[in-house]
Design a protein around this motif. Structure first.
Motif, PDB file in Angstrom:
ATOM      1  N   ALA A 124      22.988   9.879   6.306  1.00 36.54           N
ATOM      2  CA  ALA A 124      22.771   8.347   6.356  1.00 36.54           C
ATOM      3  C   ALA A 124      24.150   7.757   7.000  1.00 36.54           C
ATOM      4  N   PRO A 125      23.862   7.122   8.039  1.00 30.96           N
ATOM      5  CA  PRO A 125      22.696   6.796   8.616  1.00 30.96           C
ATOM      6  C   PRO A 125      22.175   8.085   9.559  1.00 30.96           C
ATOM      7  N   SER A 126      20.653   7.634   9.819  1.00 38.06           N
ATOM      8  CA  SER A 126      19.805   9.122   9.918  1.00 38.06           C
ATOM      9  C   SER A 126      20.297   8.968  11.631  1.00 38.06           C
ATOM     10  N   ASN A 127      19.911  10.273  12.069  1.00 36.57           N
ATOM     11  CA  ASN A 127      20.342  10.473  13.785  1.00 36.57           C
ATOM     12  C   ASN A 127      19.377   9.488  14.429  1.00 36.57           C
ATOM     13  N   GLN A 128      18.361   9.067  14.337  1.00 37.00           N
ATOM     14  CA  GLN A 128      17.645   8.001  15.029  1.00 37.00           C
ATOM     15  C   GLN A 128      18.308   6.736  15.121  1.00 37.00           C
ATOM     16  N   VAL A 129      18.820   6.391  14.142  1.00 37.50           N
ATOM     17  CA  VAL A 129      19.816   4.882  13.793  1.00 37.50           C
ATOM     18  C   VAL A 129      20.911   5.291  14.639  1.00 37.50           C
ATOM     19  N   LEU A 130      21.754   6.346  14.623  1.00 34.95           N
ATOM     20  CA  LEU A 130      22.951   6.451  15.111  1.00 34.95           C
ATOM     21  C   LEU A 130      22.704   6.491  16.609  1.00 34.95           C
ATOM     22  N   VAL A 131      21.525   7.158  17.071  1.00 29.36           N
ATOM     23  CA  VAL A 131      21.409   7.468  18.602  1.00 29.36           C
ATOM     24  C   VAL A 131      20.841   5.991  19.227  1.00 29.36           C
ATOM     25  N   GLY A 132      20.083   5.127  18.493  1.00 28.84           N
ATOM     26  CA  GLY A 132      19.692   3.804  18.877  1.00 28.84           C
ATOM     27  C   GLY A 132      20.968   2.834  19.000  1.00 28.84           C
ATOM     28  N   LEU A 133      21.711   3.127  18.129  1.00 25.06           N
ATOM     29  CA  LEU A 133      23.050   2.196  18.156  1.00 25.06           C
ATOM     30  C   LEU A 133      23.982   2.459  19.286  1.00 25.06           C
ATOM     31  N   ALA A 134      23.901   3.995  19.387  1.00 25.58           N
ATOM     32  CA  ALA A 134      24.944   4.357  20.678  1.00 25.58           C
ATOM     33  C   ALA A 134      24.235   3.947  21.704  1.00 25.58           C
ATOM     34  N   LEU A 135      23.059   4.104  21.893  1.00 23.97           N
ATOM     35  CA  LEU A 135      22.233   3.555  23.209  1.00 23.97           C
ATOM     36  C   LEU A 135      22.468   2.126  23.600  1.00 23.97           C
ATOM     37  N   PHE A 136      22.390   1.242  22.449  1.00 24.13           N
ATOM     38  CA  PHE A 136      22.554  -0.031  22.763  1.00 24.13           C
ATOM     39  C   PHE A 136      24.082  -0.429  23.101  1.00 24.13           C
ATOM     40  N   LEU A 137      25.015   0.308  22.353  1.00 25.24           N
ATOM     41  CA  LEU A 137      26.391   0.150  22.815  1.00 25.24           C
ATOM     42  C   LEU A 137      26.497   0.592  24.024  1.00 25.24           C
ATOM     43  N   THR A 138      26.062   1.550  24.641  1.00 24.16           N
ATOM     44  CA  THR A 138      26.241   2.245  26.105  1.00 24.16           C
ATOM     45  C   THR A 138      25.675   1.127  27.079  1.00 24.16           C
ATOM     46  N   TYR A 139      24.545   0.461  26.865  1.00 23.33           N
ATOM     47  CA  TYR A 139      23.952  -0.524  27.728  1.00 23.33           C
ATOM     48  C   TYR A 139      24.984  -1.796  27.520  1.00 23.33           C
ATOM     49  N   PHE A 140      25.421  -2.084  26.382  1.00 21.67           N
ATOM     50  CA  PHE A 140      26.595  -3.399  26.428  1.00 21.67           C
ATOM     51  C   PHE A 140      27.778  -2.835  27.311  1.00 21.67           C
ATOM     52  N   VAL A 141      28.296  -1.728  27.339  1.00 24.25           N
ATOM     53  CA  VAL A 141      29.313  -1.337  28.066  1.00 24.25           C
ATOM     54  C   VAL A 141      29.124  -1.276  29.702  1.00 24.25           C
ATOM     55  N   MET A 142      27.848  -0.348  29.790  1.00 32.12           N
ATOM     56  CA  MET A 142      27.395  -0.376  31.136  1.00 32.12           C
ATOM     57  C   MET A 142      26.814  -1.762  31.967  1.00 32.12           C
ATOM     58  N   GLN A 143      26.603  -2.695  31.247  1.00 30.20           N
ATOM     59  CA  GLN A 143      25.606  -3.867  31.962  1.00 30.20           C
ATOM     60  C   GLN A 143      26.359  -4.367  33.156  1.00 30.20           C
TER      61      GLN A 143
END
Length: 250
Positions: free
Chosen positions: A89-108
């Motif tokens: 907790a949090p699960s791997n899916q949640v952490l990967v999803g949050l990491a993806l959106f934060l990556t998008y925020f930085v790379m936009q």
């Protein structure tokens, strides 16, 4: 019947040629039509464009892991979960999803530069797809060099037997990308260590207290985990962690 069938075939061929914007004689000379397609300005032939797009799609996971902040963010989240003592907790899916959106925020901003410099001219027919890939490498190179340590660049320059460049911009991507990954791993482990220390202090205090009072039936982890979660929630831990991560990319 044969004459009628031939007329139907000719009519269908003429209709198809009209819809494709070509003349009927082009159907009788497919080699000439293909040669002309190769000379179309912009993306070149349709087959080459599709090949490049499919190749790019297959490389997206590797590009995401090697040329974006995804590695640093995911490593920090992993250390945070281990420090809290919550195994799933949090699960791997949640952490990967949050990491993806934060990556998008930085790379936009970088993605916007690539779109304006490469995609828009390619759509207008000013450059080919291969030229667009070369142009798009410029913003990515600038981003990676901004967060790559000189020590890591020097290691891969020496390993590749390349002369020392006057400007880091002259380095090829085969040197910049692995150096960037190593630098991101180093930064992720540093941030993870800082996160781990206060929770480790709580574990030590709880273990020493339970041992001193003779509470051996209850493992110290059972007591320390709620205390760590309580401390993390009280200080708005997720906001601090995410905010610090985003500030590290400025």
């Amino acid at each position: 019947m044969v004459v009628v069938a031939r007329r139907v075939v000719k009519s269908a061929a003429a209709l198809a040629a009209t819809c494709m914007g070509t003349a009927v004689p082009a159907l009788a000379a497919p080699g000439l039509a293909q040669n002309r397609a190769l000379n179309i300005p912009g993306v070149g032939s349709v087959s080459w464009t599709i090949l490049i797009l499919l190749t790019f799609i297959t490389l997206v996971p590797a590009l995401l892991l090697s040329m974006t902040p995804f590695v640093r963010i995911l490593v920090v989240f992993h250390f945070l979960r281990q420090a809290l003592g919550t195994e799933s907790a949090p699960s791997n899916q949640v952490l990967v999803g949050l990491a993806l959106f934060l990556t998008y925020f930085v790379m936009q901003p970088v993605a916007t530069q690539i779109f304006q410099a490469a995609v828009v001219p390619m759509e207008k027919g000013q450059i080919t797809a291969l030229q667009a890939l070369e142009v798009s490498a410029g913003p990515m190179r600038n981003f990676m060099l901004k967060f790559t340590r000189e020590k890591d660049l020097a290691v891969f320059v020496k390993t590749a037997d390349l002369p020392r460049p006057k400007d880091p911009q002259d380095l090829p991507l085969r040197v910049i990308v692995p150096a960037y990954i190593v630098s991101e791993l180093q930064a992720g482990f540093q941030i993870g260590l800082v996160l781990f220390l206060p929770f480790m202090v709580i574990d030590l205090v709880v273990a020493s207290v339970t041992t001193s009072v003779g509470m051996l039936q209850l493992p110290p982890v059972v007591i320390s985990t709620p205390l760590k979660i309580l401390l993390f929630v009280m200080v708005d831990g997720w906001g601090l962690v995410v905010g610090s991560l985003m500030k590290s990319f400025h």
